[in-house]
Enzyme design. Structure first.
Site, PDB file in Angstrom:
ATOM      1  N   LYS A   1     -11.164   0.844   6.189  1.00 56.36           N
ATOM      2  CA  LYS A   1     -12.098   0.012   5.433  1.00 56.36           C
ATOM      3  C   LYS A   1     -11.353  -1.231   4.981  1.00 56.36           C
ATOM      4  CE  LYS A   1     -14.706   3.802   3.477  1.00 56.36           C
ATOM      5  NZ  LYS A   1     -13.807   4.894   3.249  1.00 56.36           N
TER       6      LYS A   1
ATOM      7  N   MET B   1      -8.578  -4.224  -6.043  1.00 60.89           N
ATOM      8  CA  MET B   1      -9.723  -4.793  -5.322  1.00 60.89           C
ATOM      9  C   MET B   1     -10.408  -5.884  -6.140  1.00 60.89           C
ATOM     10  SD  MET B   1     -11.392  -1.335  -3.700  1.00 60.89           S
ATOM     11  CE  MET B   1     -10.919  -0.192  -4.985  1.00 60.89           C
TER      12      MET B   1
ATOM     13  N   ASP C   1      -6.568   4.952   7.354  1.00 62.91           N
ATOM     14  CA  ASP C   1      -7.167   3.735   6.810  1.00 62.91           C
ATOM     15  C   ASP C   1      -6.638   2.509   7.553  1.00 62.91           C
ATOM     16  OD1 ASP C   1      -8.511   5.131   4.905  1.00 62.91           O
ATOM     17  OD2 ASP C   1      -7.304   4.459   3.204  1.00 62.91           O
TER      18      ASP C   1
HETATM   19  C1  LIG Z   1      -9.289   0.865  -1.662  1.00 63.38           C
HETATM   20  S1  LIG Z   1      -7.988   0.466  -2.772  1.00 63.38           S
HETATM   21  C2  LIG Z   1      -6.888   1.788  -2.392  1.00 63.38           C
HETATM   22  C3  LIG Z   1      -5.798   1.965  -3.409  1.00 63.38           C
HETATM   23  C4  LIG Z   1      -4.779   3.010  -2.988  1.00 63.38           C
HETATM   24  N1  LIG Z   1      -5.364   4.334  -2.934  1.00 63.38           N
HETATM   25  C5  LIG Z   1      -3.553   3.014  -3.898  1.00 63.38           C
HETATM   26  O1  LIG Z   1      -3.307   4.038  -4.562  1.00 63.38           O
HETATM   27  O2  LIG Z   1      -2.834   1.999  -3.936  1.00 63.38           O
HETATM   28  C6  LIG Z   1      -7.246  -0.917  -1.959  1.00 63.38           C
HETATM   29  C7  LIG Z   1      -6.675  -1.910  -2.964  1.00 63.38           C
HETATM   30  O3  LIG Z   1      -5.383  -1.491  -3.391  1.00 63.38           O
HETATM   31  C8  LIG Z   1      -4.566  -2.613  -3.623  1.00 63.38           C
HETATM   32  N2  LIG Z   1      -3.398  -2.540  -2.726  1.00 63.38           N
HETATM   33  C9  LIG Z   1      -3.158  -1.607  -1.786  1.00 63.38           C
HETATM   34  N3  LIG Z   1      -1.943  -1.801  -1.222  1.00 63.38           N
HETATM   35  C10 LIG Z   1      -1.416  -2.886  -1.831  1.00 63.38           C
HETATM   36  C11 LIG Z   1      -0.187  -3.581  -1.689  1.00 63.38           C
HETATM   37  N4  LIG Z   1       0.763  -3.200  -0.825  1.00 63.38           N
HETATM   38  N5  LIG Z   1       0.036  -4.669  -2.481  1.00 63.38           N
HETATM   39  C12 LIG Z   1      -0.897  -5.066  -3.374  1.00 63.38           C
HETATM   40  N6  LIG Z   1      -2.072  -4.444  -3.550  1.00 63.38           N
HETATM   41  C13 LIG Z   1      -2.335  -3.372  -2.791  1.00 63.38           C
HETATM   42  C14 LIG Z   1      -5.428  -3.851  -3.381  1.00 63.38           C
HETATM   43  O4  LIG Z   1      -6.019  -4.218  -4.603  1.00 63.38           O
HETATM   44  C15 LIG Z   1      -6.441  -3.305  -2.414  1.00 63.38           C
HETATM   45  O5  LIG Z   1      -7.630  -4.084  -2.441  1.00 63.38           O
END
Ligand SMILES: C[S@@+](CC[C@H](N)C(=O)[O-])C[C@H]1O[C@@H](n2cnc3c(N)ncnc32)[C@H](O)[C@@H]1O
Length: 251
Positions: free
Chosen positions: A56, A169, A35
């Site tokens: 993405k 998100m 990713d």
């Molecule tokens: C497509 S989702 C994937 C989530 C991922 N599978 C997880 O378990 O964290 C992506 C979203 O996760 C959140 N996100 C991912 N990494 C982050 C981080 N280090 N700090 C804050 N939010 C995060 C945000 O809301 C971002 O838009």
């Protein structure tokens, strides 16, 4: 079919939050499909692998899911260890099921390696437990984001009623989320936090209330951000606001 496809959680960003199993698999991978959000230091562990970005990120080019599925299946015919590396935990908001179903349907062996999801990294960064005796006995992980042709889910009902809510998100539509939740009966004074790049050296967090969620979102930079709502934040939010008030005055 000779290869196994491993759906591996890369965790929230900090390389040392990767599981040992994930690190070992990366070291032995022949090919890694990753990713956009995965930290380059984590990718560097895959020393002998061919790297394929299928990332993405909002507004940027992304590889169509059907094409990713096909690439994974084709790779399993050519390689032994295929890693599909996803941010956080692969099984949360990561379209993992579509990949698993396509692979299993084509007779490819699949294994899943969990990772630390963003909600738990945010909880650790804030030093706020998402559950708390007498205050929060349930936690909901929700997203208002829906894919093309997908029917709207019931995230709003869940987010309005859960003790603690973590919204993935959602930073880009914070104003609409706040309005919808308040209309649905969640108090405007519900403590809120916005955490950007949780676990990374440039992580940022901001406290406020549900009514002021759009303001918090306005403070977010270019990193991924997550929203936490609920009474578990109240003491920390108060201390956090006093601190920022103090910093403002001192500065
Ligand atoms: C497509 S989702 C994937 C989530 C991922 N599978 C997880 O378990 O964290 C992506 C979203 O996760 C959140 N996100 C991912 N990494 C982050 C981080 N280090 N700090 C804050 N939010 C995060 C945000 O809301 C971002 O838009």
């Amino acid at each position: 079919m000779t290869g196994t496809v491993y759906l591996v959680g890369a965790g929230p960003g900090a390389p040392d939050l990767l599981t040992l199993r994930a690190a070992r698999l990366l070291e032995s991978a022949d090919i890694v499909f990753h990713d956009a959000l995965v930290n380059p230091e984590i990718l560097a562990l895959a020393g002998k692998a061919k790297m394929v970005a299928v990332g993405k990120r909002c507004g940027k080019h992304s590889t169509a899911q059907a094409f990713i599925n096909k690439q994974l299946i084709d790779s399993a015919r050519k390689h032994d260890v295929i890693v599909r590396l996803k941010g956080g935990d692969p099984m949360l908001f990561g379209r993992a099921q579509e990949e698993i179903d396509a692979l299993v349907g084509s007779g490819v062996d699949v294994e899943v390696v969990p990772g630390i999801t963003a909600a738990l990294a945010a909880s650790a960064s804030l030093k706020v437990s998402l559950t708390r005796r007498g205050i929060a006995r349930n936690v909901a992980f929700v997203t208002p984001r829906i894919g093309k042709a997908e029917k709207a889910g019931n995230w709003l009902d869940t987010a309005a009623s859960a003790d603690t809510v973590v919204i993935y998100m959602g930073a880009g539509e914070a104003a609409a989320i706040a309005n919808a939740l308040i209309l649905q009966g969640r108090p405007a004074s519900t403590p809120a936090a916005m955490i950007e790049s949780a676990s990374l050296s440039d992580e940022q967090w901001h406290f406020g209330t549900l009514a002021g969620l759009a303001e918090l979102a306005g403070l977010v930079g270019t990193g991924p951000a997550i929203i936490v709502l609920g009474e578990v934040l109240r003491d920390r939010a108060r201390a956090g606001s006093q601190l920022s008030e103090w910093v403002r005055k001192a500065g």
